[in-house]
Write an enzyme that holds these catalytic residues in place. Sequence first.
Site, short mmCIF file in Angstrom:
data_model
loop_
_atom_site.label_atom_id
_atom_site.label_comp_id
_atom_site.label_asym_id
_atom_site.label_seq_id
_atom_site.Cartn_x
_atom_site.Cartn_y
_atom_site.Cartn_z
N HIS A 188 -2.91 66.79 34.31
CA HIS A 188 -1.99 67.30 34.99
C HIS A 188 -0.66 67.60 33.98
CE1 HIS A 188 -4.14 67.55 38.80
NE2 HIS A 188 -4.03 66.34 38.86
N ALA B 146 -11.04 65.63 36.03
CA ALA B 146 -11.05 65.94 34.60
C ALA B 146 -9.98 66.72 34.13
CB ALA B 146 -12.36 66.43 34.21
N ILE B 147 -9.03 66.70 35.16
CA ILE B 147 -7.83 67.54 34.93
C ILE B 147 -6.64 66.80 34.36
CG2 ILE B 147 -6.20 69.51 35.64
CD1 ILE B 147 -8.21 70.45 37.59
N CYS C 225 -31.20 72.01 34.78
CA CYS C 225 -32.55 71.57 35.39
C CYS C 225 -32.49 70.23 35.86
CB CYS C 225 -33.78 71.77 34.46
SG CYS C 225 -34.14 70.32 33.37
N THR D 49 -13.59 57.37 38.08
CA THR D 49 -13.54 58.09 36.88
C THR D 49 -14.76 59.05 36.99
OG1 THR D 49 -12.97 55.97 35.63
CG2 THR D 49 -13.71 57.85 34.43
N CYS E 218 -36.22 66.14 31.03
CA CYS E 218 -35.97 65.05 30.34
C CYS E 218 -36.31 63.54 31.00
CB CYS E 218 -34.59 65.25 29.50
SG CYS E 218 -33.19 65.14 30.58
N CYS F 268 -31.84 71.59 28.24
CA CYS F 268 -30.75 72.26 29.01
C CYS F 268 -29.47 72.19 28.09
CB CYS F 268 -30.44 72.17 30.23
SG CYS F 268 -32.20 72.32 31.31
N VAL G 230 -16.20 40.05 39.76
CA VAL G 230 -15.35 39.00 39.65
C VAL G 230 -15.48 38.64 41.14
CG1 VAL G 230 -12.96 38.06 39.65
CG2 VAL G 230 -13.70 39.34 37.98
#
Lengths: 497, 418
Positions: A53, A50-51, A447, A45, A452, A414, A178
Amino acid sequence: MKLKSFDVIVIGAGVAGAAVAREMTKYALSVAVLEKNAEVACEVTKGTHAIVHAGLSVNPLTPLKNRGELMGAAMMGQLCADLDVKYQRIGKLLVAFDETQVAQLKALMQSAKRLGLMDIELIEDRSRLLEMEPNLNPDVIAALHTPNTGIVSPWGLVYGLLENAQDNGASVFVECAVTGIRWDAEAQRFLLDTRQGPFSAKYVVNAAGPFSDKVAAMVGDTSFQISLTRQEKVIFDKNYQGAVRHVVRMLNNMGAPGDFICPTVYGDLMAGVEVKPTDDFDACHTTQPGIEEHVLRSSARLIPTIPASAVIRPFSGVLNQCAGTGEFVIRSAPQLPRFLNFVLGGSGLTACYAMAQYLSLEVFPTVADAADLKTRGDFNPCRKDMPHVHDLEPEELAELIARDPRYGHVICRCETVTEGEIVEAIRRGARSVDGVKFRTRAGMGRCQGGFCGPRVIAILSRELQIPPEAVTKKGPGSYMVTALRDDHSVKGEAEHV
Amino acid sequence: MSKIITHETDLAIIGGGPAGLGAAIRAKASGVKNVLLIERSEELGGVLPQCIHNGFGLHYFKESLTGPAYTYKMLQDAQRAGVDFMTKTMAIRVDGENRITALNRDRLLEIRPKATILCMGCRERSFGALRIPGTRPAGIYTAGTAQRLINIEGKMPGKRVVILGSGDIGMIMARRLTLEGAKVLAVVEIMPFIGGLIRNEVQCLRDFHIPVYVSHTIKEVRGTDRIEKIVVTRVDQNRQYIPGTEIEFDADTLLISAGLIPENELSRMAGISMNAITGGPVVDNLWQTSTPGFFAGGNVVHVHDLADYASESAGMAAANAARYIDGDRSQDLDIEVAAGANIRYVVPNRISKLQETVSFYMRVTWPLADATVRIGDIYEKHFQFARPSEQIRIDLPTKELAHVHGQLIVSCEGERAV
């Protein structure tokens, strides 16, 4: 350790497992999700493109996958609205640079239409193309437009699905690999050995992605094999936000959709190449030819105005599919009807929700006791995401700061992520620097955590009540810092001068 | 009722590092009544509180100070002068009309100054931006982040360290890590010469026998959870890997010291024109940007060698901002300053007003011996050596410029020394 019993155990907390877990909480059943890593959504994942379809790549040999893609694309908007997950239906332009490719686009359009994708258009008017996508390479002569293509936050979807499942009574266990599964015929239950002790369940859903063939083999099911592919990608700086409006994709040598560049739901840009076979799940690394000669060359061919120097991060994802045609495997193990394989693959992100409903509404009823098909009256389909200061209007932000001052304390410069968000992410299950990063975007910006990083370590340490040395990037072994001047003396060694 | 608080002031300074503090002190000295300095971090001083080595202040205070001591002295001056400070306050939006949106634990603010000085400084180039092949395990930090971990948080980033890049912070961290018991296995520099100051090369690397590999780079990072190996290779003149020259290091940590990038996200929001080479705003000799009422000083304009110079240039911006606030907007010159042969960049980019002197800051593109810097045909200066790591500053009386029209080209001639 004490035996933990549930009606349904889902193995794996990627998009597949998360979607199934949520669907199963619609029944009046107790549901648990077991994830082997320290964080959910952190394998396939995390590395996906991230498309969402639209169903252009339909194949007569994969009817289930076709259905998942076509229905999934149509259902994603409502699901993301219910779960307060970032999703944008931006459309895709599959482009042609010459007449041969235009013919290939026409062939793709014909086959897609035959299999049910009606919302598709071939655009040969170049001025219209440049109007739709102003920075598109002017050498593009035509494009196939599928308005239903979308972009989503893949991990955001998993957090949304799992938090909603938890709101509806499900339990999530991390660092809970598991190691063995037995069917107790007498008790009519599965017994699972895990890193967190024994579990028992009446039904098991195997959503272990790249490891699902190994999990199936634990109950003697060797009816499918997983093959792996990998894909190298880069993220470009947010300064180029808006420079690309659609998923812009080129054709590969076979006339199928190949390399792409697209915006992400977070406002930066992503470019990637088509997937390539690999046999190593640990192949989650980038290569010089992959990034320099392939990803960046293709992205520059599609959108020439974005320079390589705008890359803030290269990365690579390993994806799984069932060997052979890549058809989804959503069926019981032979002789064990209550062991349900739920193995997606390419387009799994698009299809996860549609296929989870297929499993829960069409497959599960054929194997379940009638008494287990009772639905919950109080299922709540909606979940509210945590606040993201970056996305708030000034008035909303002022209100939030007045309620909780920690939302006024910026930790990640950022991406404008505050202490309040990091604390909330930990409350919702983040246990590591990456867990915080994917939930809040602290460290995802230009950055890359330089500013951070130490502050996120300190907040994790404080909130989890563990020493900073015990804070990890992504679970055991990935420690961030060590103590100052401990006894771990460093021996001298040969220096290559 | 709106919870957004409006705050009016004469001068807003964004950033409380050496530049912001220098600007604030000079603004008060120039007679600006209300000066508000906002700083996003917990403490003032920017990166200086974590710079516990000395060498700061030689120009500004005429004595060698540590970073915290330099900050303390500046802070005392600023407090005495009556500067208003807001720490833990981050500007998130700036528009071309000089309205600044900022937030802190107490409130969301809209600051409305008559003028603004941008003093946001710079950040380190990240590992991601370098596009180094391999995996992404824990144990990768920029040198400055590692410096914070050790000197502020009291933690070590790791024990067996490779440093990529030979910038000043990287060299200083090589020494610091060694003093704290870590093993620095290599400092790897892709160029054929060291990137930082000679004094740091001597005091931080040579004096501690730290192996240095120039004309080398990292070919691959390996490790799943934490770094396990770093593969280094020699590169040719075109920075291409030379096969067969690989060296593997059993490292658990990689520090990046590969350059600093001015932080100009806010400047872009204000519509300010940027210089592609420096990464900072285009400025004139008054340190004015292209958007009226916005001045800039310190590392946000171009990366300075020393904190002292950042304080000084921001101070010049403040003196001119004071005149602007008083209504003096006169400009009597329009000379474009451009980088010529062997000059990577020169600041200011424009000369717009006759003042007593104009300070030119520049860097050469390559180490040069027997170097002559020329400013148009009106000035030249000879240097035994000119190095990219060492900024050249030339103060020119403005009267020399009175007869220049159009463009002034700054160039350097010399023998390539590497």
